[in-house]
Scaffold this motif. Structure first.
Motif, PDB file in Angstrom:
ATOM      1  N   CYS A  53       0.959  -1.272   0.018  1.00  0.00           N
ATOM      2  CA  CYS A  53       0.082  -0.043   0.139  1.00  0.00           C
ATOM      3  C   CYS A  53       0.684   1.255  -0.032  1.00  0.00           C
ATOM      4  CB  CYS A  53      -0.770   0.041   1.237  1.00  0.00           C
ATOM      5  SG  CYS A  53      -2.018   1.384   1.240  1.00  0.00           S
ATOM      6  N   ILE A  54       0.326   2.366  -0.674  1.00  0.00           N
ATOM      7  CA  ILE A  54       0.959   3.735  -0.326  1.00  0.00           C
ATOM      8  C   ILE A  54       1.233   3.999   1.196  1.00  0.00           C
ATOM      9  CG2 ILE A  54       0.751   6.203  -1.053  1.00  0.00           C
ATOM     10  CD1 ILE A  54      -1.350   5.298  -3.005  1.00  0.00           C
ATOM     11  N   GLU A  55       2.420   4.059   1.374  1.00  0.00           N
ATOM     12  CA  GLU A  55       2.711   4.377   2.692  1.00  0.00           C
ATOM     13  C   GLU A  55       1.750   5.215   3.637  1.00  0.00           C
ATOM     14  OE1 GLU A  55       6.832   4.230   5.839  1.00  0.00           O
ATOM     15  OE2 GLU A  55       6.788   4.826   3.556  1.00  0.00           O
ATOM     16  N   SER A  56       1.445   6.562   3.020  1.00  0.00           N
ATOM     17  CA  SER A  56       0.804   7.327   3.765  1.00  0.00           C
ATOM     18  C   SER A  56      -0.439   7.026   4.129  1.00  0.00           C
ATOM     19  CB  SER A  56       0.869   8.867   2.974  1.00  0.00           C
ATOM     20  OG  SER A  56       0.552   8.693   1.793  1.00  0.00           O
ATOM     21  N   TRP A  57      -1.018   6.149   3.144  1.00  0.00           N
ATOM     22  CA  TRP A  57      -2.253   5.465   3.314  1.00  0.00           C
ATOM     23  C   TRP A  57      -2.722   4.347   4.382  1.00  0.00           C
ATOM     24  CZ3 TRP A  57      -6.972   7.947   1.834  1.00  0.00           C
ATOM     25  CH2 TRP A  57      -6.876   8.920   1.019  1.00  0.00           C
ATOM     26  N   ILE A  58      -1.566   3.784   4.607  1.00  0.00           N
ATOM     27  CA  ILE A  58      -1.567   2.451   5.701  1.00  0.00           C
ATOM     28  C   ILE A  58      -2.525   2.663   6.754  1.00  0.00           C
ATOM     29  CG2 ILE A  58      -0.368   1.046   7.010  1.00  0.00           C
ATOM     30  CD1 ILE A  58       1.969   1.149   4.825  1.00  0.00           C
ATOM     31  N   PRO A  59      -2.344   3.914   7.505  1.00  0.00           N
ATOM     32  CA  PRO A  59      -3.103   3.866   8.629  1.00  0.00           C
ATOM     33  C   PRO A  59      -4.727   4.116   8.234  1.00  0.00           C
ATOM     34  CG  PRO A  59      -1.412   5.423   8.918  1.00  0.00           C
ATOM     35  CD  PRO A  59      -1.316   4.767   7.488  1.00  0.00           C
ATOM     36  N   PHE A  60      -5.185   4.674   7.055  1.00  0.00           N
ATOM     37  CA  PHE A  60      -6.359   4.718   6.710  1.00  0.00           C
ATOM     38  C   PHE A  60      -6.988   3.385   6.372  1.00  0.00           C
ATOM     39  CE2 PHE A  60      -9.599   5.160   3.184  1.00  0.00           C
ATOM     40  CZ  PHE A  60     -10.492   5.720   3.914  1.00  0.00           C
ATOM     41  N   LEU A  61      -6.052   2.510   5.588  1.00  0.00           N
ATOM     42  CA  LEU A  61      -6.483   1.116   5.268  1.00  0.00           C
ATOM     43  C   LEU A  61      -6.625   0.377   6.558  1.00  0.00           C
ATOM     44  CD1 LEU A  61      -6.914  -1.089   3.324  1.00  0.00           C
ATOM     45  CD2 LEU A  61      -4.459  -1.340   3.167  1.00  0.00           C
ATOM     46  N   GLU A  62      -5.734   0.350   7.487  1.00  0.00           N
ATOM     47  CA  GLU A  62      -5.983  -0.440   8.773  1.00  0.00           C
ATOM     48  C   GLU A  62      -7.167   0.082   9.602  1.00  0.00           C
ATOM     49  OE1 GLU A  62      -1.252  -0.420  10.123  1.00  0.00           O
ATOM     50  OE2 GLU A  62      -2.579   1.119  10.764  1.00  0.00           O
ATOM     51  N   LYS A  63      -7.767   1.114   9.450  1.00  0.00           N
ATOM     52  CA  LYS A  63      -9.094   1.530  10.019  1.00  0.00           C
ATOM     53  C   LYS A  63     -10.137   1.000   9.162  1.00  0.00           C
ATOM     54  CE  LYS A  63      -7.688   5.884  11.729  1.00  0.00           C
ATOM     55  NZ  LYS A  63      -7.665   7.432  11.676  1.00  0.00           N
ATOM     56  N   GLN A  64     -10.028   0.809   7.755  1.00  0.00           N
ATOM     57  CA  GLN A  64     -11.122   0.305   6.805  1.00  0.00           C
ATOM     58  C   GLN A  64     -10.976  -1.157   7.082  1.00  0.00           C
ATOM     59  OE1 GLN A  64     -13.196   2.305   5.153  1.00  0.00           O
ATOM     60  NE2 GLN A  64     -12.275   3.795   6.401  1.00  0.00           N
ATOM     61  N   LEU A  65     -10.199  -1.815   7.368  1.00  0.00           N
ATOM     62  CA  LEU A  65     -10.073  -3.273   7.739  1.00  0.00           C
ATOM     63  C   LEU A  65     -10.739  -3.544   8.982  1.00  0.00           C
ATOM     64  CD1 LEU A  65      -6.183  -4.250   6.897  1.00  0.00           C
ATOM     65  CD2 LEU A  65      -8.390  -4.355   5.407  1.00  0.00           C
ATOM     66  N   ARG A  66     -10.691  -2.759   9.984  1.00  0.00           N
ATOM     67  CA  ARG A  66     -11.350  -2.809  10.951  1.00  0.00           C
ATOM     68  C   ARG A  66     -12.961  -2.620  10.907  1.00  0.00           C
ATOM     69  NH1 ARG A  66      -6.568  -0.530  13.289  1.00  0.00           N
ATOM     70  NH2 ARG A  66      -7.699   1.439  13.472  1.00  0.00           N
ATOM     71  N   LYS A  67     -13.272  -1.709  10.156  1.00  0.00           N
ATOM     72  CA  LYS A  67     -14.621  -1.345   9.882  1.00  0.00           C
ATOM     73  C   LYS A  67     -15.509  -2.407   9.342  1.00  0.00           C
ATOM     74  CE  LYS A  67     -17.468   2.567   7.908  1.00  0.00           C
ATOM     75  NZ  LYS A  67     -17.330   3.691   7.169  1.00  0.00           N
ATOM     76  N   PHE A  68     -14.675  -2.959   8.214  1.00  0.00           N
ATOM     77  CA  PHE A  68     -15.406  -3.801   7.398  1.00  0.00           C
ATOM     78  C   PHE A  68     -15.233  -5.198   7.700  1.00  0.00           C
ATOM     79  CE2 PHE A  68     -15.711   0.224   4.977  1.00  0.00           C
ATOM     80  CZ  PHE A  68     -16.835   0.294   4.857  1.00  0.00           C
ATOM     81  N   GLU A  69     -14.518  -5.539   8.934  1.00  0.00           N
ATOM     82  CA  GLU A  69     -14.257  -6.920   9.312  1.00  0.00           C
ATOM     83  C   GLU A  69     -13.407  -7.710   8.272  1.00  0.00           C
ATOM     84  OE1 GLU A  69     -17.475  -8.330  11.130  1.00  0.00           O
ATOM     85  OE2 GLU A  69     -17.979  -6.903  12.715  1.00  0.00           O
ATOM     86  N   ILE A  70     -12.452  -7.116   7.900  1.00  0.00           N
ATOM     87  CA  ILE A  70     -11.581  -7.971   6.912  1.00  0.00           C
ATOM     88  C   ILE A  70     -10.447  -8.584   7.765  1.00  0.00           C
ATOM     89  CG2 ILE A  70      -9.793  -7.812   4.880  1.00  0.00           C
ATOM     90  CD1 ILE A  70     -12.909  -7.244   4.128  1.00  0.00           C
ATOM     91  N   ASN A  71     -10.434  -9.930   7.841  1.00  0.00           N
ATOM     92  CA  ASN A  71      -9.733 -10.704   9.096  1.00  0.00           C
ATOM     93  C   ASN A  71      -8.301 -11.501   8.479  1.00  0.00           C
ATOM     94  OD1 ASN A  71     -11.862  -9.830  10.782  1.00  0.00           O
ATOM     95  ND2 ASN A  71     -13.093 -11.303   9.832  1.00  0.00           N
ATOM     96  N   LYS A  72      -8.323 -11.560   7.280  1.00  0.00           N
ATOM     97  CA  LYS A  72      -7.294 -12.484   6.791  1.00  0.00           C
ATOM     98  C   LYS A  72      -6.025 -11.640   6.539  1.00  0.00           C
ATOM     99  CE  LYS A  72     -10.078 -16.198   5.187  1.00  0.00           C
ATOM    100  NZ  LYS A  72     -10.479 -17.062   3.967  1.00  0.00           N
ATOM    101  N   VAL A  73      -5.800 -10.338   6.419  1.00  0.00           N
ATOM    102  CA  VAL A  73      -4.627  -9.437   6.094  1.00  0.00           C
ATOM    103  C   VAL A  73      -3.728  -9.688   7.312  1.00  0.00           C
ATOM    104  CG1 VAL A  73      -3.770  -7.353   5.851  1.00  0.00           C
ATOM    105  CG2 VAL A  73      -6.101  -7.853   4.862  1.00  0.00           C
ATOM    106  N   VAL A  74      -2.700 -10.319   6.979  1.00  0.00           N
ATOM    107  CA  VAL A  74      -1.589 -10.819   8.064  1.00  0.00           C
ATOM    108  C   VAL A  74      -0.466  -9.618   7.962  1.00  0.00           C
ATOM    109  CG1 VAL A  74      -2.181 -13.044   8.003  1.00  0.00           C
ATOM    110  CG2 VAL A  74      -0.461 -12.267   6.337  1.00  0.00           C
ATOM    111  N   LYS A  75      -0.341  -8.872   6.930  1.00  0.00           N
ATOM    112  CA  LYS A  75       0.576  -7.837   6.784  1.00  0.00           C
ATOM    113  C   LYS A  75       0.256  -6.869   5.911  1.00  0.00           C
ATOM    114  CE  LYS A  75       4.857  -6.470   7.967  1.00  0.00           C
ATOM    115  NZ  LYS A  75       5.321  -6.082   9.524  1.00  0.00           N
ATOM    116  N   ILE A  76       0.509  -5.407   6.204  1.00  0.00           N
ATOM    117  CA  ILE A  76       0.617  -4.275   5.079  1.00  0.00           C
ATOM    118  C   ILE A  76       1.876  -3.822   5.022  1.00  0.00           C
ATOM    119  CG2 ILE A  76      -0.681  -2.164   4.534  1.00  0.00           C
ATOM    120  CD1 ILE A  76      -3.035  -2.806   6.598  1.00  0.00           C
ATOM    121  N   ILE A  77       2.209  -3.668   3.946  1.00  0.00           N
ATOM    122  CA  ILE A  77       3.450  -3.257   3.571  1.00  0.00           C
ATOM    123  C   ILE A  77       3.503  -2.151   2.881  1.00  0.00           C
ATOM    124  CG2 ILE A  77       4.860  -5.277   4.207  1.00  0.00           C
ATOM    125  CD1 ILE A  77       5.267  -5.116   1.116  1.00  0.00           C
TER     126      ILE A  77
END
Length: 244
Positions: A53-77
């Motif tokens: 992921c674009i580095e500056s957007w990683i925090p936003f993506l992490e919030k979206q994963l929690r919001k939409f209950e995406i459970n299989k993401v083991v790493k965001i780089i």
């Protein structure tokens, strides 16, 4: 082990979205990247997901994963400077995760997919895994619906038979041992201009298997693509409402 490596890079410039990259554009309250990730997260044969992921957007993506209950993401780089580098970094993260589960590269299948390609199906993912198990690789394709023209170095034109022509899309799937070896070879040879994974694997002599995926499996890169996505999402929602 089956790991999806999702490339969520890109600047968003082609869609003139200066404040928000295209993979994070909102559709019905949900970013495009989440539509894509849900397909892999809900698939029973996908064990883990790695996202570049674009580095500056990683925090936003992490919030979206929690919001939409995406459970299989083991790493965001953080993604790399090019698509090739981003994919390699994703593959390295997949390798590290597989090793943490005591799974070898030879026994790991990776499905490399674009974050802005949310219109694949569960069947497409299943077919990719089965084809890699059979022949070692799988390129998702669609039939060519128009004539292809290949310009030669001498200025002449080669026109392959449309009946024999396919258009490569994604996922492009491989045994982790093969695709990561090809990337490491390209690094040693300082070849950093491969347009996609199947081009790299073909260059290094690997046999490529294919499956036919859905025609709507487009990459959302222009406003027209976004309108198509919006229409397709509406169709799928209507099908659920009416039990079709």
């Amino acid at each position: 082990m089956n790991i999806a490596v999702i490339f969520a890079g890109g600047s968003g410039l082609r869609m003139h979205t200066k404040s928000r990259p295209k993979q994070f554009l909102d559709l019905n309250g949900k970013p495009i990247i989440i539509y894509t990730l849900e397909l892999f997260d809900n698939h029973p044969n996908i064990d883990a997901i790695v996202v570049a992921c674009i580095e500056s957007w990683i925090p936003f993506l992490e919030k979206q994963l929690r919001k939409f209950e995406i459970n299989k993401v083991v790493k965001i780089i953080p993604g790399g400077k090019s698509g090739q580098e981003s994919i390699y970094k994703g593959l390295c993260a997949a390798e590290t995760y597989a090793q943490s589960q005591s799974i070898t590269n030879e026994n790991t299948i990776v499905l490399i997919h674009d974050g802005v390609r949310p219109l694949i199906t569960e069947e497409t993912i299943t077919d990719n895994i089965k084809k890699v198990e059979e022949v070692g690789s799988c390129i998702t394709c669609i039939p060519a619906t128009e004539t292809l023209i290949v310009k030669q170095a001498d200025g002449s034109l080669e026109i392959p038979s449309r009946a024999d022509s396919l258009i490569a899309r994604a996922p492009q799937s491989f045994r982790l041992s093969d695709i990561i070896a090809a990337h490491r070879r390209s690094l040693k040879e300082e070849k950093d201009d491969f347009i996609d994974s199947c081009t790299m694997m073909s260059h290094y002599g690997y046999k490529l298997g294919t499956i036919i995926g859905p025609m709507e499996n487009i990459k959302i890169t222009t406003p027209t693509d976004f309108f198509v996505l919006r229409a397709m999402v509406k169709v799928h929602e209507d099908q659920q409402i009416f039990g079709l």
